[in-house]
Write an enzyme that holds these catalytic residues in place. Structure first.
Site, PDB file in Angstrom:
ATOM      1  N   GLU A 167       0.808  -1.226   0.000  1.00  0.00           N
ATOM      2  CA  GLU A 167       0.000   0.000   0.000  1.00  0.00           C
ATOM      3  C   GLU A 167       0.838   1.272   0.000  1.00  0.00           C
ATOM      4  OE1 GLU A 167      -1.107   0.859   4.664  1.00  0.00           O
ATOM      5  OE2 GLU A 167      -2.368  -0.539   3.562  1.00  0.00           O
ATOM      6  N   HIS A 168       2.154   1.142   0.176  1.00  0.00           N
ATOM      7  CA  HIS A 168       3.008   2.324   0.212  1.00  0.00           C
ATOM      8  C   HIS A 168       3.508   2.742  -1.162  1.00  0.00           C
ATOM      9  CE1 HIS A 168       3.644   0.515   4.357  1.00  0.00           C
ATOM     10  NE2 HIS A 168       2.929   1.605   4.541  1.00  0.00           N
ATOM     11  N   HIS A 169       3.677   1.769  -2.072  1.00  0.00           N
ATOM     12  CA  HIS A 169       4.161   2.099  -3.413  1.00  0.00           C
ATOM     13  C   HIS A 169       3.318   1.474  -4.528  1.00  0.00           C
ATOM     14  CE1 HIS A 169       7.816   2.702  -0.891  1.00  0.00           C
ATOM     15  NE2 HIS A 169       7.939   3.752  -1.667  1.00  0.00           N
ATOM     16  N   CYS A 201       8.750  -3.659  -3.456  1.00  0.00           N
ATOM     17  CA  CYS A 201       9.195  -2.336  -3.028  1.00  0.00           C
ATOM     18  C   CYS A 201      10.568  -2.422  -2.375  1.00  0.00           C
ATOM     19  CB  CYS A 201       8.189  -1.690  -2.074  1.00  0.00           C
ATOM     20  SG  CYS A 201       7.887  -2.622  -0.564  1.00  0.00           S
TER      21      CYS A 201
END
Length: 232
Positions: A125-127, A195
């Site tokens: 969900e961060h990248h 990621c």
């Protein structure tokens, strides 16, 4: 940056005791059990969402300097929108949750049942890049059993959303506990995060393992027994 944004940034930095998100590492930020969703997340229909995403992704491609009149690229915004809503993030919509039927444990099997090597693809969900891994799921019947393919479907449902691996592990476990009516559930996930391997540190060899041991599984003997099954 406007005044409101600056205040939010100051508040967040204060809650992190002066460290920045980069200092702490994104995997340890804002990771509750529930997937962060807006209250009006389903105000738009899937068709409307795909139309909006296609327009927005077209803008991203144009900002990047890509030629959307090229035969290979002109259908990409629509393809990405369809992929997001109908495929890789379909687990965000509760309407897509698999319907689960339970059966009486007529064989009186009271040992652990292990479904191992359930392959899945999720997205960080961060990248928004892939998490690729395998889930191992086990439970001890409290009187009911679940179809084996349904264990796979539960894993896939929670994987098909922007995720943090710790949350994914716990979401699968908590749902299985609720469905089966027992605390005797275990979930182990072994995954590679793109990621980590494709950006940032670019470490292609590392993997992340997370686990949940509930009820009878939360003992040294049962953990050892489960680990022994997973080795074979």
């Amino acid at each position: 940056m406007n005044t409101e944004t600056l205040e939010v940034k100051k508040k967040n930095n204060h809650s992190l005791h002066g460290f920045s998100p980069e200092d702490i590492g994104e995997n340890h930020l804002y990771a509750g059990l529930e997937t962060p969703m807006k209250a009006d997340a389903f105000k738009l229909s899937d068709i409307e969402k795909k139309q909006r995403i296609a327009l927005l992704f077209e803008e991203i491609m144009e900002v990047m300097g890509l030629d959307l009149t090229d035969d290979s690229l002109k259908g990409t915004p629509e393809r990405v929108a369809k992929m997001y809503i109908d495929e890789i993030f379909s687990g965000l919509n509760p309407a897509n949750k698999p319907k689960i039927a339970l059966f009486d444990n007529k064989y009186q099997y009271n040992q652990m049942l292990v479904e191992k090597n359930i392959g899945f693809y999720s997205n960080c969900e961060h990248h928004f890049v892939p998490i690729i891994g395998k889930a191992h799921v086990a439970y001890i019947s409290s009187g009911k059993v679940i179809g084996l393919s349904k264990l796979n479907r539960i894993v896939q449902y929670y994987a098909k959303r922007p995720q943090v691996q710790e949350r994914l592990t716990n979401q699968i476990a908590e749902d299985l506990k609720h469905i089966l009516g027992t605390e005797d559930v275990a979930v182990i996930i072994d995954a590679k995060h793109l990621c980590v391997s494709s950006r940032g540190i670019k470490d292609e060899s590392s993997a992340t393992v997370t686990s949940y041991y509930g009820g009878k599984f939360n003992t040294a003997s049962k953990i050892a027994e489960l680990q022994n099954y997973l080795k074979n």
